[in-house]
Scaffold this motif. Structure first.
Motif, PDB file in Angstrom:
ATOM      1  N   ILE A 127      -2.214  12.221  60.707  1.00 57.08           N
ATOM      2  CA  ILE A 127      -3.640  11.932  60.936  1.00 57.08           C
ATOM      3  C   ILE A 127      -4.274  10.590  61.272  1.00 57.08           C
ATOM      4  CG2 ILE A 127      -5.623  12.351  59.365  1.00 57.08           C
ATOM      5  CD1 ILE A 127      -4.467  14.476  58.220  1.00 57.08           C
ATOM      6  N   THR A 128      -5.073  10.348  62.362  1.00 54.35           N
ATOM      7  CA  THR A 128      -4.724   8.893  62.352  1.00 54.35           C
ATOM      8  C   THR A 128      -6.854   8.562  62.240  1.00 54.35           C
ATOM      9  OG1 THR A 128      -4.839   8.972  64.648  1.00 54.35           O
ATOM     10  CG2 THR A 128      -3.228   8.570  63.797  1.00 54.35           C
ATOM     11  N   ALA A 129      -7.545   9.414  62.116  1.00 55.74           N
ATOM     12  CA  ALA A 129      -9.421   8.896  61.648  1.00 55.74           C
ATOM     13  C   ALA A 129      -9.492  10.313  60.516  1.00 55.74           C
ATOM     14  CB  ALA A 129      -9.590   9.517  63.322  1.00 55.74           C
ATOM     15  N   HIS A 135     -10.449  16.312  57.891  1.00 54.18           N
ATOM     16  CA  HIS A 135      -8.898  15.245  58.523  1.00 54.18           C
ATOM     17  C   HIS A 135      -9.187  14.310  57.312  1.00 54.18           C
ATOM     18  CE1 HIS A 135      -8.295  16.908  62.453  1.00 54.18           C
ATOM     19  NE2 HIS A 135      -9.474  17.249  62.542  1.00 54.18           N
ATOM     20  N   ALA A 136      -9.603  13.818  56.889  1.00 52.40           N
ATOM     21  CA  ALA A 136     -10.569  13.021  55.415  1.00 52.40           C
ATOM     22  C   ALA A 136      -9.508  13.513  54.260  1.00 52.40           C
ATOM     23  CB  ALA A 136     -11.311  12.340  55.781  1.00 52.40           C
ATOM     24  N   ASP A 137      -9.926  14.865  53.985  1.00 48.20           N
ATOM     25  CA  ASP A 137      -9.181  15.706  53.035  1.00 48.20           C
ATOM     26  C   ASP A 137      -8.091  16.302  52.611  1.00 48.20           C
ATOM     27  OD1 ASP A 137     -11.742  15.706  52.188  1.00 48.20           O
ATOM     28  OD2 ASP A 137     -12.279  17.853  53.553  1.00 48.20           O
ATOM     29  N   ALA A 138      -6.950  16.011  54.759  1.00 48.45           N
ATOM     30  CA  ALA A 138      -5.864  16.472  55.237  1.00 48.45           C
ATOM     31  C   ALA A 138      -5.399  14.461  54.542  1.00 48.45           C
ATOM     32  CB  ALA A 138      -6.112  16.533  56.412  1.00 48.45           C
ATOM     33  N   HIS A 139      -5.892  14.227  54.932  1.00 50.24           N
ATOM     34  CA  HIS A 139      -4.893  12.323  54.602  1.00 50.24           C
ATOM     35  C   HIS A 139      -4.629  13.031  53.371  1.00 50.24           C
ATOM     36  CE1 HIS A 139      -4.598   8.160  55.070  1.00 50.24           C
ATOM     37  NE2 HIS A 139      -3.313   9.178  56.443  1.00 50.24           N
ATOM     38  N   ASP A 140      -5.856  13.026  52.034  1.00 51.27           N
ATOM     39  CA  ASP A 140      -5.753  12.781  51.208  1.00 51.27           C
ATOM     40  C   ASP A 140      -4.531  13.526  50.305  1.00 51.27           C
ATOM     41  OD1 ASP A 140      -8.679  11.428  50.818  1.00 51.27           O
ATOM     42  OD2 ASP A 140      -9.613  12.439  50.178  1.00 51.27           O
TER      43      ASP A 140
END
Length: 322
Positions: A127-129, A135-140
């Motif tokens: 994930i780059t954005a 995507h932010a939830d996935a990054h967390d």
């Protein structure tokens, strides 16, 4: 500080032949693959781990050539969503740590790994954005997985007195210096960087600034000497997130290059000087992945440049300032 080599490109030779060759071209240390993507052509991890005689023979082969082992390498993905794949990677890492301890080697080089984007996904997700917001939830979620895993592995490494040198690598969760520091601060000081500038050049990271950033936190455990050249002819059209095959050298936005073919000797002298400024005195471990030349020629050209850049002695007193 000394010149080393990750011996993977010489995997078709015996360890003795590889050591003879490297010693002959002025190399003082080796980083040995013991699993994962580097493979184990020169050191069969499980066999050597349980054999005191094999360990003694390995150390003798290196030491009789006045060389040293800078690190054991096992780059893999212990955060993979497939449980079997993750378990295999974890076993490789833990056995590499145990073997390093047995050999008196203080560093294992590796990747951070990359989880899926959620608990029900089947493949890793880089994930780059932060938008769309899932995507932010996935990054967390990925960081929760990573901190849980690396917190435990960092304690295991500490029990064995071994540093984990994580290569900041795209398609892994830790791919740039702030992520590296985040993982270190969430675990312990055994977690640090295998600082490989080749993956940072094309991200437009300033290498000496990144060395200072991590060096200020004593977070550089190992260093890969590897260059990259960005080719503007393509990069100005399609950017640097390039999925073109590495073999299609004429069509890529950037290529891994031998030392001196991406950045000149003056730059590499600045890199070496900055490493010394932040207290790094370990290996400059050459990793050859230049598709435009053979392994031997790439290694020899890299040694040639680094031999004029590396500091082999300690500085004396600054008599001129007294």
């Amino acid at each position: 500080m000394y010149i080393g080599v990750l011996t993977v490109p010489l995997g078709n030779e015996s360890l003795d032949d590889a050591l003879d060759y490297l010693s002959g071209i002025g190399v003082d240390g080796v980083e040995l693959g013991v699993g994962g993507w580097p493979g184990e052509d020169h050191v069969e991890r499980t066999a050597v781990l349980g054999d005191d005689d094999a360990q003694a023979d390995l150390l003798a082969a290196v030491e009789e050539r006045d060389m040293q082992i800078s690190a054991l390498a096992t780059h893999n993905n212990p955060l993979h969503p497939d449980g079997e794949t993750a378990a295999e990677a974890d076993e490789e890492l833990r056995e590499a740590i145990e073997l390093a301890d047995a050999l008196g080697v203080d560093t294992v080089t590796c990747f951070s790994g990359l989880p899926a984007g959620g608990p029900n996904d089947e493949v890793p997700n880089w994930i780059t954005a932060p938008w769309p917001t899932e995507h932010a939830d996935a990054h967390d979620y990925q960081w929760e997985v990573a901190i849980d895993y690396w917190g435990d592995l960092a304690e295991f490494a500490d029990d064995h007195g071994v540093d984990m040198a994580i290569e900041m690598h795209p398609n892994m969760l830790v791919y740039e210096p702030t992520g590296m520091l985040r993982l270190r601060e969430a675990t312990n000081e055994r977690i640090g960087a295998n600082f490989d500038p080749s993956h940072l050049y094309w991200q437009d990271v300033d290498i000496t600034e990144a060395i200072r950033f991590l060096g200020d936190h004593d977070a550089i455990h190992h260093f890969h000497a590897k260059d990259t050249k960005v080719y503007d002819h393509h990069a100005k059209v399609k950017g640097v997130l390039d999925t073109t095959s590495y073999a299609d050298t004429a069509d890529r936005s950037w290529l891994f290059r031998s030392i001196g073919y991406g950045h000149g000797e003056e730059h590499w002298k600045d890199v070496v000087s900055t490493l010394r400024m932040v207290g790094y005195e370990g290996a400059l471990s050459i990793e050859h992945e230049d598709a435009l030349t053979s392994s031997n020629e790439g290694l020899e050209k890299a040694v040639d440049v680094l031999s004029r850049a590396v500091f082999e002695t300690q500085p004396g007193d600054a008599y001129w300032a007294e």
